[in-house]
Design an enzyme around this catalytic site. Structure first.
Site, PDB file in Angstrom:
ATOM      1  N   ASP A   4     -79.461  -9.624  62.066  1.00  0.00           N
ATOM      2  CA  ASP A   4     -79.276 -10.094  63.439  1.00  0.00           C
ATOM      3  C   ASP A   4     -77.982 -10.929  63.523  1.00  0.00           C
ATOM      4  O   ASP A   4     -77.962 -12.097  63.124  1.00  0.00           O
ATOM      5  CB  ASP A   4     -80.513 -10.918  63.823  1.00  0.00           C
ATOM      6  CG  ASP A   4     -80.489 -11.401  65.256  1.00  0.00           C
ATOM      7  OD1 ASP A   4     -79.407 -11.473  65.860  1.00  0.00           O
ATOM      8  OD2 ASP A   4     -81.568 -11.739  65.772  1.00  0.00           O
TER       9      ASP A   4
ATOM     10  N   HIS B 237     -51.785  -6.693  61.354  1.00  0.00           N
ATOM     11  CA  HIS B 237     -52.558  -6.142  62.462  1.00  0.00           C
ATOM     12  C   HIS B 237     -51.863  -4.931  63.067  1.00  0.00           C
ATOM     13  O   HIS B 237     -52.478  -3.946  63.419  1.00  0.00           O
ATOM     14  CB  HIS B 237     -52.643  -7.192  63.588  1.00  0.00           C
ATOM     15  CG  HIS B 237     -53.977  -7.845  63.698  1.00  0.00           C
ATOM     16  ND1 HIS B 237     -55.144  -7.160  63.647  1.00  0.00           N
ATOM     17  CD2 HIS B 237     -54.318  -9.145  63.878  1.00  0.00           C
ATOM     18  CE1 HIS B 237     -56.145  -8.006  63.776  1.00  0.00           C
ATOM     19  NE2 HIS B 237     -55.668  -9.222  63.918  1.00  0.00           N
TER      20      HIS B 237
HETATM   21  C1  MEV Z   1     -58.555 -12.930  64.446  1.00  0.00           C
HETATM   22  O1  MEV Z   1     -59.647 -12.067  64.675  1.00  0.00           O
HETATM   23  C2  MEV Z   1     -58.977 -14.089  63.559  1.00  0.00           C
HETATM   24  C3  MEV Z   1     -57.910 -15.179  63.413  1.00  0.00           C
HETATM   25  O2  MEV Z   1     -57.495 -15.639  64.695  1.00  0.00           O
HETATM   26  C4  MEV Z   1     -58.553 -16.309  62.619  1.00  0.00           C
HETATM   27  C5  MEV Z   1     -57.692 -17.556  62.526  1.00  0.00           C
HETATM   28  O3  MEV Z   1     -56.828 -17.807  63.403  1.00  0.00           O
HETATM   29  O4  MEV Z   1     -57.924 -18.314  61.565  1.00  0.00           O
HETATM   30  C6  MEV Z   1     -56.686 -14.663  62.709  1.00  0.00           C
END
Ligand code: MEV
Length: 424
Positions: free
Chosen positions: A277, A375
């Site tokens: 969950d 990304h």
């Molecule tokens: C993105 O999904 C998560 C981050 O924003 C975490 C962070 O800023 O520590 C990269």
């Protein structure tokens, strides 16, 4: 588009008939909604038994994180997530942690809390003590509800009675403390809490309102520690950058929310892959982050004597191996097999290790090159596909998108148009 959402007997229909009914209501061509119902037969029947009004299922990518050593044992860790870079970041940080022995974990016994809210007690302080006086009767009645759990060594172990002041009233709140063994435990403790209501009401001289578990499962903490090699992380400045990032999250709730979201990127992915969950675990994590009265970072970072980064984290982890989707969903069953875990505590500890790795990976990228570079390579592929690129066109569009710097749908469409015109 306006639809009439009244569909008498909708819940009684088969999934294909429900799909037909909703298509009729929308007036859209069935082909535009077909993906909602594009689920293979046996999975559709399983889904139809899991929730109500099913028409189909949603597939989420399932990746496997590599390189994890936890308490000296290697694991391949299934992660279900729609977010690019998550599995890669966890695997990368696991390989850095591996240099100094990987992740070291521990956890509390699988103890859940059920709450019974009593309203209208004339003498709340007296009621509180009367309840304590009947502790053994209350525990015995709770345990009558689940002889199997008791046989396995679990069951109700204790009670705690709190007085909660709210809106000028005093609620007497009974906490039933239950060892749920290898279950997540919601069903077990909710059944006990409901069965106790009449007895508790009589003892307290008050009316019972809520009888439900608390997701602030702070008697069920899992802990993780790892040493990340300074050079493998990118050198002393990256280590200092990660510690600065941590200190920022520790001090500022705006940053802490994002920092903890990064941790949950890892945690939720394993929780989901194993059919547990996700919302229960998330509620537990965020309530723990605010346990001091101020929302803060769930993790902690410092340097060891050699300048390596030491990451630690502790949070509630209410996950199980018996019951729920973990038992009924074939992917969850296979995910648990892949992990090779024997008990819920082992699973909880693996999950917090992934959460810490995820957090360190995000902070390392933020402290060094930023997260967009990693990304964007996957994002660019998604954008190229969204623009309509197929087969070999995808790589061609991705490469030109990245050369140009801006990864946007309009640019991908323009590039694809040019490629098709030039016949490339
Ligand atoms: C993105 O999904 C998560 C981050 O924003 C975490 C962070 O800023 O520590 C990269």
């Amino acid at each position: 588009m306006s639809v009439n959402s009244r569909i008498p007997g909708f819940y009684k229909l088969s999934p294909p008939d429900r799909f037909k009914a909703i298509v009729e209501r929308t007036g859209l061509p069935a082909s535009e909604l077909a993906s909602l119902a594009a689920t293979e037969g046996s999975m559709l029947s399983i889904a139809d038994r899991m929730i109500e009004n099913v028409v189909g299922t949603l597939s989420i990518p399932l990746g496997v994180a590599a390189n994890f050593t936890i308490n000296g044992r290697d694991y391949l860790i299934p992660m279900a997530t729609e977010e690019p870079s998550v599995v890669a970041a966890a695997s990368n940080m696991a390989s850095v942690a591996r240099i100094h022995g990987g992740f070291h974990t521990s956890s509390d016994q699988p103890i859940m809390i059920a709450q019974i809210q009593l309203v209208g007690a004339k003498d709340p302080h007296g009621a509180r003590l009367r309840l304590y006086e009947r502790r053994s009767d209350i525990i015995a009645l709770a345990n009558e509800q689940d002889p199997l759990l008791v046989k396995l060594g679990g069951g109700a172990k204790d009670i705690e009675i709190r007085l909660v002041e709210a809106d000028g009233r005093t609620y007497v709140v009974l906490h039933l403390i239950v060892d749920v063994r290898d279950a997540m435990g919601a069903n077990a403790v909710n059944t006990m809490a409901e069965a106790l209501a009449p007895l508790v009401s009589e003892i307290a001289g008050a009316r019972v309102r809520l009888r439900i578990l608390s997701n602030k499962a702070d008697l069920r903490l899992a802990r993780v520690r790892a040493t990340y090699d300074c050079q493998a992380l990118g050198g002393p400045d990256v280590v200092d950058g990660i510690i600065d990032a941590y200190a920022f999250a520790a001090a500022d709730p705006y940053r802490a929310a994002t920092h903890n979201k990064g941790i949950m990127n890892g945690i939720t992915a394993v929780v989901l892959a194993t059919g547990n969950d996700t919302r229960a675990v998330e509620a537990g994590a965020h309530s723990h982050a605010a346990a001091s009265g101020r929302y803060t970072s769930l993790s902690h970072y410092e340097k060891d004597a050699a300048g390596n980064l030491v990451g630690t984290m502790e949070l509630p982890m209410a996950v199980g191996l018996v019951g729920g989707a973990t038992k009924t969903h074939p992917v969850a069953q296979a995910a648990v097999k892949l992990l090779g875990v024997k008990g819920a505590q082992e699973l909880a500890e693996i999950i917090v290790a992934v959460g810490l790795a995820q957090n360190t990976g995000a902070l390392r990228a933020l402290a060094a090159e930023g997260i967009q570079k990693g990304h964007m390579s996957l994002h660019a592929r998604n954008i190229a596909v969204a623009a309509g690129a197929q087969g070999a066109e995808i790589d061609a569009v991705v490469s030109r998108l990245r050369d140009g710097g801006h990864v946007r749908l309009d640019r991908a469409q323009a590039i694809l148009g040019e490629l098709r015109q030039s016949g490339a």
